[in-house]
Motif scaffolding. Sequence first.
Motif, PDB file in Angstrom:
ATOM      1  N   PHE A  11       0.817  -1.206   0.000  1.00  0.00           N
ATOM      2  CA  PHE A  11       0.000   0.000   0.000  1.00  0.00           C
ATOM      3  C   PHE A  11       0.858   1.266   0.000  1.00  0.00           C
ATOM      4  O   PHE A  11       0.375   2.343  -0.335  1.00  0.00           O
ATOM      5  N   LEU A  12       2.102   1.137   0.394  1.00  0.00           N
ATOM      6  CA  LEU A  12       3.017   2.276   0.411  1.00  0.00           C
ATOM      7  C   LEU A  12       4.441   1.759   0.269  1.00  0.00           C
ATOM      8  O   LEU A  12       4.696   0.554   0.367  1.00  0.00           O
ATOM      9  N   HIS A  13       5.353   2.676   0.038  1.00  0.00           N
ATOM     10  CA  HIS A  13       6.771   2.321  -0.053  1.00  0.00           C
ATOM     11  C   HIS A  13       7.562   3.155   0.940  1.00  0.00           C
ATOM     12  O   HIS A  13       7.392   4.378   1.017  1.00  0.00           O
ATOM     13  N   HIS A  14       8.389   2.494   1.739  1.00  0.00           N
ATOM     14  CA  HIS A  14       9.284   3.212   2.640  1.00  0.00           C
ATOM     15  C   HIS A  14      10.696   2.678   2.445  1.00  0.00           C
ATOM     16  O   HIS A  14      10.907   1.529   2.048  1.00  0.00           O
ATOM     17  N   ASP A  15      11.668   3.506   2.718  1.00  0.00           N
ATOM     18  CA  ASP A  15      13.065   3.092   2.592  1.00  0.00           C
ATOM     19  C   ASP A  15      13.378   1.996   3.608  1.00  0.00           C
ATOM     20  O   ASP A  15      12.917   2.049   4.750  1.00  0.00           O
ATOM     21  N   PRO A  16      14.147   0.989   3.210  1.00  0.00           N
ATOM     22  CA  PRO A  16      14.482  -0.090   4.154  1.00  0.00           C
ATOM     23  C   PRO A  16      15.375   0.419   5.274  1.00  0.00           C
ATOM     24  O   PRO A  16      16.093   1.419   5.121  1.00  0.00           O
ATOM     25  N   PHE A  17      15.327  -0.274   6.402  1.00  0.00           N
ATOM     26  CA  PHE A  17      16.131   0.122   7.545  1.00  0.00           C
ATOM     27  C   PHE A  17      17.590  -0.256   7.318  1.00  0.00           C
ATOM     28  O   PHE A  17      17.911  -1.396   6.972  1.00  0.00           O
ATOM     29  N   THR A  18      18.470   0.707   7.497  1.00  0.00           N
ATOM     30  CA  THR A  18      19.905   0.448   7.462  1.00  0.00           C
ATOM     31  C   THR A  18      20.542   1.161   8.655  1.00  0.00           C
ATOM     32  O   THR A  18      20.073   2.231   9.081  1.00  0.00           O
ATOM     33  N   PHE A  19      21.600   0.582   9.203  1.00  0.00           N
ATOM     34  CA  PHE A  19      22.254   1.186  10.348  1.00  0.00           C
ATOM     35  C   PHE A  19      22.913   2.518   9.981  1.00  0.00           C
ATOM     36  O   PHE A  19      23.035   3.403  10.831  1.00  0.00           O
ATOM     37  N   GLU A  20      23.306   2.662   8.743  1.00  0.00           N
ATOM     38  CA  GLU A  20      23.934   3.908   8.309  1.00  0.00           C
ATOM     39  C   GLU A  20      22.935   5.067   8.371  1.00  0.00           C
ATOM     40  O   GLU A  20      23.230   6.136   8.907  1.00  0.00           O
ATOM     41  N   ASN A  21      21.731   4.835   7.814  1.00  0.00           N
ATOM     42  CA  ASN A  21      20.696   5.868   7.870  1.00  0.00           C
ATOM     43  C   ASN A  21      20.234   6.105   9.300  1.00  0.00           C
ATOM     44  O   ASN A  21      19.950   7.239   9.690  1.00  0.00           O
ATOM     45  N   ALA A  22      20.130   5.021  10.076  1.00  0.00           N
ATOM     46  CA  ALA A  22      19.701   5.157  11.464  1.00  0.00           C
ATOM     47  C   ALA A  22      20.690   6.013  12.259  1.00  0.00           C
ATOM     48  O   ALA A  22      20.289   6.838  13.089  1.00  0.00           O
ATOM     49  N   LYS A  23      21.962   5.812  11.988  1.00  0.00           N
ATOM     50  CA  LYS A  23      22.996   6.585  12.686  1.00  0.00           C
ATOM     51  C   LYS A  23      22.877   8.068  12.336  1.00  0.00           C
ATOM     52  O   LYS A  23      23.014   8.939  13.218  1.00  0.00           O
ATOM     53  N   LYS A  24      22.616   8.367  11.071  1.00  0.00           N
ATOM     54  CA  LYS A  24      22.477   9.761  10.650  1.00  0.00           C
ATOM     55  C   LYS A  24      21.219  10.398  11.227  1.00  0.00           C
ATOM     56  O   LYS A  24      21.200  11.585  11.556  1.00  0.00           O
ATOM     57  N   PHE A  25      20.167   9.608  11.338  1.00  0.00           N
ATOM     58  CA  PHE A  25      18.876  10.150  11.745  1.00  0.00           C
ATOM     59  C   PHE A  25      18.702  10.179  13.267  1.00  0.00           C
ATOM     60  O   PHE A  25      17.792  10.847  13.780  1.00  0.00           O
ATOM     61  N   LEU A  26      19.546   9.483  14.012  1.00  0.00           N
ATOM     62  CA  LEU A  26      19.372   9.338  15.455  1.00  0.00           C
ATOM     63  C   LEU A  26      19.286  10.682  16.190  1.00  0.00           C
ATOM     64  O   LEU A  26      18.414  10.847  17.059  1.00  0.00           O
ATOM     65  N   PRO A  27      20.156  11.665  15.913  1.00  0.00           N
ATOM     66  CA  PRO A  27      20.015  12.948  16.627  1.00  0.00           C
ATOM     67  C   PRO A  27      18.660  13.607  16.400  1.00  0.00           C
ATOM     68  O   PRO A  27      18.075  14.164  17.335  1.00  0.00           O
ATOM     69  N   ALA A  28      18.154  13.545  15.165  1.00  0.00           N
ATOM     70  CA  ALA A  28      16.847  14.133  14.875  1.00  0.00           C
ATOM     71  C   ALA A  28      15.745  13.390  15.614  1.00  0.00           C
ATOM     72  O   ALA A  28      14.802  14.006  16.126  1.00  0.00           O
ATOM     73  N   ALA A  29      15.847  12.068  15.674  1.00  0.00           N
ATOM     74  CA  ALA A  29      14.855  11.275  16.393  1.00  0.00           C
ATOM     75  C   ALA A  29      14.877  11.587  17.887  1.00  0.00           C
ATOM     76  O   ALA A  29      13.826  11.615  18.543  1.00  0.00           O
ATOM     77  N   PHE A  30      16.061  11.827  18.425  1.00  0.00           N
ATOM     78  CA  PHE A  30      16.183  12.164  19.844  1.00  0.00           C
ATOM     79  C   PHE A  30      15.494  13.492  20.148  1.00  0.00           C
ATOM     80  O   PHE A  30      14.753  13.617  21.130  1.00  0.00           O
TER      81      PHE A  30
END
Length: 347
Positions: free
Chosen positions: A63-82
């Motif tokens: 029903f939708l498309h989302h980017d797959p989870f990768t540790f590289e993206n998670a590491k970049k996005f972690l400060p914003a998520a915090f």
Amino acid sequence: MSAIRSKQYYATSSLVVGYALCSSLLAVINKFAITNFNYPGLLTALQYLTSTLGVWILGKFGFLHHDPFTFENAKKFLPAAFVFYLAIFTNTNLLRHANVDTFIVFRSCTPLLVAVADTAFRKQPCPSKLTYLALVVILGGACGYVATDSGFTLTAYSWAWAYLVTITTEMVYIKHMVTNLGLNTWGFVFYNNLLSLMMAPLFWIITGEYVDVFIAMGSNGKGNLFHPVAFVAVALSCVFGLLISFFGFAARKAISATAFTVTGVVNKFLTVAINVLIWDKHASPFGIGCLLLTIAGGVFYQQSVTGVTSAPPQRDSAVSKQDNGNDHDNYGDSDEEKGMSGTFSSR
């Protein structure tokens, strides 16, 4: 060319209206939820869990498309998520200790601060004098509105100031991440909520909320943890949390951080109307007049930036970048909208 611009205009307008509606309703729903389910950390964790599972399941079924989870993206996005987690956490605790009116006035302070931060840290063009005047009108109207309410406490104000600082930081920093990280809209929703969910247990321990939850679980139904009203309130809060996740990120890509913030402020009229009908602690007729002044300031702001938003090469590249991320979806945005309206209904 005019047809393309017209299509982009209506698409952007739809995203802004969707965000404003969800934002307005979510404030009241969250107040209802935290009143009947007095566990802010657990409440926000359930919202994150719902949004994460919703995106993952709908992605699995196409029903939708989302980017797959990768540790590289998670590491970049972690400060914003915090920062996002802190903004939601302080928001929920503000609603826990204060009424909706108090939330509105501090929420209304953010466009002016975001405009300054956008110019100072993101090197955006300095807003015109008319734009700043409109932002001051919004702030003045909101302050006058809440000045008629005497239900302020030191605890409520502490959470309010914490919310003001975190939401201003979040508005500017998330805009930076949306512009530069390259994930599609549902990818941002997925990463944001998944990483926030992972951080939730840490805050349960820091705040000691886990003790209250365990006590409620052992009270044999005497607590509000399993009350039917609490269940309905939490369910509504989770659903709208997923909706505002999409509309929030999509609107961030379509408009400036300041315009995005003002949208959330001006469209609090519905929040106030519902607040007046549900609870008895609200402003006087003078306060309602101040609210109209806030709305007028929002209209004034929109008029002051009309010339700025109509000519951006950077905006076109951002839109095409988002579209390129969904090319293989064959109008994936349309499918996502059908999935949301059919399956669900800020957060």
